[in-house]
Write a protein that holds these residues in place. Structure first.
Motif, short mmCIF file in Angstrom:
data_model
loop_
_atom_site.label_atom_id
_atom_site.label_comp_id
_atom_site.label_asym_id
_atom_site.label_seq_id
_atom_site.Cartn_x
_atom_site.Cartn_y
_atom_site.Cartn_z
N LEU A 80 0.81 -1.22 0.00
CA LEU A 80 0.00 0.00 0.00
C LEU A 80 0.85 1.28 0.00
CD1 LEU A 80 -2.81 -1.05 2.52
CD2 LEU A 80 -2.89 -1.07 0.01
N GLY A 81 2.17 1.13 -0.09
CA GLY A 81 3.03 2.30 -0.20
C GLY A 81 3.31 3.00 1.12
N LEU A 82 3.10 2.31 2.24
CA LEU A 82 3.40 2.92 3.55
C LEU A 82 4.88 2.81 3.90
CD1 LEU A 82 0.35 1.50 5.53
CD2 LEU A 82 0.68 3.88 4.85
N MET A 83 5.61 1.96 3.19
CA MET A 83 7.04 1.82 3.38
C MET A 83 7.67 1.45 2.04
SD MET A 83 6.96 -1.75 5.58
CE MET A 83 8.71 -2.12 5.38
N THR A 84 8.92 1.81 1.86
CA THR A 84 9.58 1.58 0.57
C THR A 84 10.43 0.32 0.55
OG1 THR A 84 11.42 2.99 1.27
CG2 THR A 84 9.63 4.04 0.03
N LEU A 85 10.90 -0.12 1.72
CA LEU A 85 11.75 -1.30 1.78
C LEU A 85 10.88 -2.54 1.84
CD1 LEU A 85 14.74 -2.20 2.04
CD2 LEU A 85 14.39 -2.22 4.52
N GLU A 86 11.07 -3.43 0.88
CA GLU A 86 10.25 -4.64 0.84
C GLU A 86 10.56 -5.53 2.05
OE1 GLU A 86 11.91 -7.88 -1.99
OE2 GLU A 86 12.27 -5.96 -2.99
N PRO A 87 9.54 -6.19 2.61
CA PRO A 87 9.75 -7.00 3.81
C PRO A 87 10.57 -8.25 3.51
CG PRO A 87 7.53 -7.30 2.97
CD PRO A 87 8.14 -6.19 2.17
N ALA A 88 11.34 -8.68 4.51
CA ALA A 88 12.14 -9.89 4.33
C ALA A 88 11.26 -11.12 4.18
CB ALA A 88 13.08 -10.05 5.53
N ALA A 89 10.15 -11.15 4.90
CA ALA A 89 9.20 -12.26 4.79
C ALA A 89 7.82 -11.68 4.49
CB ALA A 89 9.16 -13.07 6.08
N VAL A 90 7.04 -12.41 3.73
CA VAL A 90 5.68 -11.98 3.39
C VAL A 90 4.73 -12.50 4.45
CG1 VAL A 90 3.82 -12.07 1.70
CG2 VAL A 90 6.21 -12.01 0.93
N GLU A 91 4.07 -11.59 5.16
CA GLU A 91 3.07 -12.00 6.15
C GLU A 91 1.73 -12.20 5.47
OE1 GLU A 91 0.76 -10.00 9.87
OE2 GLU A 91 2.95 -9.94 9.98
N VAL A 92 1.13 -13.36 5.72
CA VAL A 92 -0.17 -13.70 5.14
C VAL A 92 -1.10 -14.10 6.27
CG1 VAL A 92 -1.40 -15.17 3.51
CG2 VAL A 92 0.97 -14.53 3.05
N THR A 93 -2.28 -13.49 6.33
CA THR A 93 -3.30 -13.86 7.31
C THR A 93 -4.34 -14.74 6.65
OG1 THR A 93 -2.99 -11.87 8.68
CG2 THR A 93 -5.11 -12.98 8.83
N VAL A 94 -4.63 -15.87 7.29
CA VAL A 94 -5.61 -16.83 6.77
C VAL A 94 -6.64 -17.10 7.85
CG1 VAL A 94 -3.95 -17.91 5.20
CG2 VAL A 94 -4.20 -18.80 7.52
N PRO A 95 -7.82 -17.63 7.49
CA PRO A 95 -8.82 -17.98 8.50
C PRO A 95 -8.28 -19.00 9.50
CG PRO A 95 -9.80 -17.97 6.31
CD PRO A 95 -8.32 -17.83 6.12
N ARG A 96 -8.85 -19.01 10.69
CA ARG A 96 -8.39 -19.92 11.75
C ARG A 96 -8.46 -21.38 11.32
NH1 ARG A 96 -7.70 -17.33 16.57
NH2 ARG A 96 -8.69 -15.28 16.82
N THR A 97 -9.44 -21.70 10.49
CA THR A 97 -9.64 -23.11 10.11
C THR A 97 -8.79 -23.52 8.92
OG1 THR A 97 -11.51 -22.41 8.72
CG2 THR A 97 -12.01 -23.12 10.98
N SER A 99 -5.83 -24.82 6.62
CA SER A 99 -4.76 -25.79 6.84
C SER A 99 -3.44 -25.22 6.34
CB SER A 99 -5.09 -27.10 6.10
OG SER A 99 -5.23 -26.84 4.71
N GLY A 100 -2.37 -25.96 6.56
CA GLY A 100 -1.06 -25.53 6.07
C GLY A 100 -0.25 -24.82 7.15
N ARG A 101 1.03 -24.68 6.86
CA ARG A 101 1.96 -24.04 7.78
C ARG A 101 2.77 -22.98 7.04
NH1 ARG A 101 5.26 -29.00 10.18
NH2 ARG A 101 6.20 -27.31 11.40
N GLY A 102 3.47 -22.17 7.81
CA GLY A 102 4.35 -21.20 7.19
C GLY A 102 5.50 -21.91 6.48
N SER A 103 6.19 -21.18 5.64
CA SER A 103 7.30 -21.74 4.88
C SER A 103 8.38 -20.68 4.77
CB SER A 103 6.83 -22.19 3.50
OG SER A 103 6.25 -21.11 2.79
N PRO A 104 9.58 -21.04 4.34
CA PRO A 104 10.64 -20.02 4.22
C PRO A 104 10.19 -18.81 3.41
CG PRO A 104 11.54 -22.21 3.90
CD PRO A 104 10.05 -22.38 3.96
N GLY A 105 10.33 -17.63 4.00
CA GLY A 105 9.92 -16.40 3.32
C GLY A 105 8.48 -16.02 3.51
N ILE A 106 7.70 -16.87 4.20
CA ILE A 106 6.27 -16.59 4.42
C ILE A 106 5.94 -16.77 5.90
CG2 ILE A 106 3.89 -17.22 3.88
CD1 ILE A 106 4.86 -18.26 1.20
N THR A 107 5.38 -15.74 6.53
CA THR A 107 4.92 -15.80 7.91
C THR A 107 3.41 -15.91 7.90
OG1 THR A 107 6.75 -14.42 8.68
CG2 THR A 107 4.84 -14.63 10.14
N LEU A 108 2.88 -16.97 8.51
CA LEU A 108 1.45 -17.22 8.48
C LEU A 108 0.81 -16.78 9.80
CD1 LEU A 108 -0.03 -18.47 6.09
CD2 LEU A 108 -0.12 -20.64 7.33
#
Length: 286
Positions: A80-97, A99-108
């Motif tokens: 959304l352009g609130l910061m210029t430096l790209e994050p080291a890991a991509v944070e993704v929010t998913v519903p509580r139900t 499945s799956g786990r985080g992986s290298p480069g992705i924070t769940l």
């Protein structure tokens, strides 16, 4: 049609989108085997004839977690352009139900978001502006500067407060609450308390708080060295009159032989070691 789609979506495409465009699953597998398409996750592909940009990385990470996944935290702030430096890991929010786990480069993160806290930007589901500001401000690598900057031009404090209440219990909520309290008017007094604590912990003496110098008060003064320390609140609180008054006082002090150091709440909470170094340097040469 496919090329136009890929151009708009950073070269990323899902299996479902490819099927809707008339490309069979067999054809997709063939493209992967040939090296023209790269598999980025479950049912998500990148057309490998272009750079794999930060936008492609964020999009692939979110799309790879299903249709209810949302970019959040620093990933959403960058998107959304609130910061210029790209994050080291991509944070993704998913519903509580989900499945799956985080992986290298992705924070769940698992949380059921209210739909009013989600919107679509360039085909990607992202946390809304207010929630993004709250979350990114509480993340390492983000910080209060994101909230201060957003309050200056993109969001109002009341909206942040309503969004915070609606999303209590989320990761980083306590830190965001403290920032909201400071932004609501307590930043300057809190900063002064922290400066007192910094000076005492560092063993620096010879200072006075709320010291009178001529017709003015200064927040902290070292009278023997004629060094004054002024504390500013959040930038979004500033107005033209306050700005002019501060400069008039600073000019008067300088003309009467005082050195003035100015620190913001963000300086003191984010870089206390720099604050102490500047104070030590000023009082050692006076």
């Amino acid at each position: 049609m496919i090329e136009n789609y890929l151009r708009r979506h950073d070269g990323v495409i899902t299996l479902a989108q490819a099927r809707r465009a008339g490309i069979s699953e067999f054809a997709v597998r063939r493209k992967v085997r040939s090296g023209r398409w790269r598999r980025c996750g479950s049912g998500v592909y990148f057309v490998d004839d272009r750079p794999f940009t930060a936008a492609a990385r964020v999009r692939a990470a979110v799309w790879g977690r299903g249709p209810r996944a949302v970019a959040s935290g620093l990933a959403a702030a960058w998107w959304l352009g609130l910061m210029t430096l790209e994050p080291a890991a991509v944070e993704v929010t998913v519903p509580r139900t989900a499945s799956g786990r985080g992986s290298p480069g992705i924070t769940l993160r698992r949380r059921d978001l209210d739909e009013q806290d989600v919107f679509e930007d360039r085909g990607l589901r992202v946390t809304g502006l207010a929630l993004t500001v709250l979350e990114a401000s509480a993340r390492r690598g983000g910080g209060p500067k994101i909230m201060d900057s957003a309050l200056q031009r993109r969001v109002d404090l009341a909206d942040l407060q309503r969004t915070h209440v609606r999303n209590r219990g989320r990761y980083g909520a306590a830190a965001a609450r403290r920032m909201l309290q400071a932004a609501a008017g307590g930043a300057r007094s809190e900063a002064e308390r922290l400066v007192v604590q910094l000076l005492r912990t560092a063993g620096i003496s010879g200072w006075h708080a709320n010291f009178t110098v001529g017709p003015y008060f200064v927040d902290f003064a070292f009278p023997a060295q004629r060094v004054a320390i002024e504390i500013d609140g959040w930038a979004f609180h500033s107005d033209r009159q306050a700005f002019q008054n501060d400069r008039s006082r600073q000019n008067w002090l300088a003309l009467h032989g005082w050195q003035v150091l100015r620190f913001t709440w963000l300086d003191i909470t984010g870089h206390p070691e720099r604050v102490l170094a500047a104070i030590r340097a000023a009082i050692s040469v006076r």
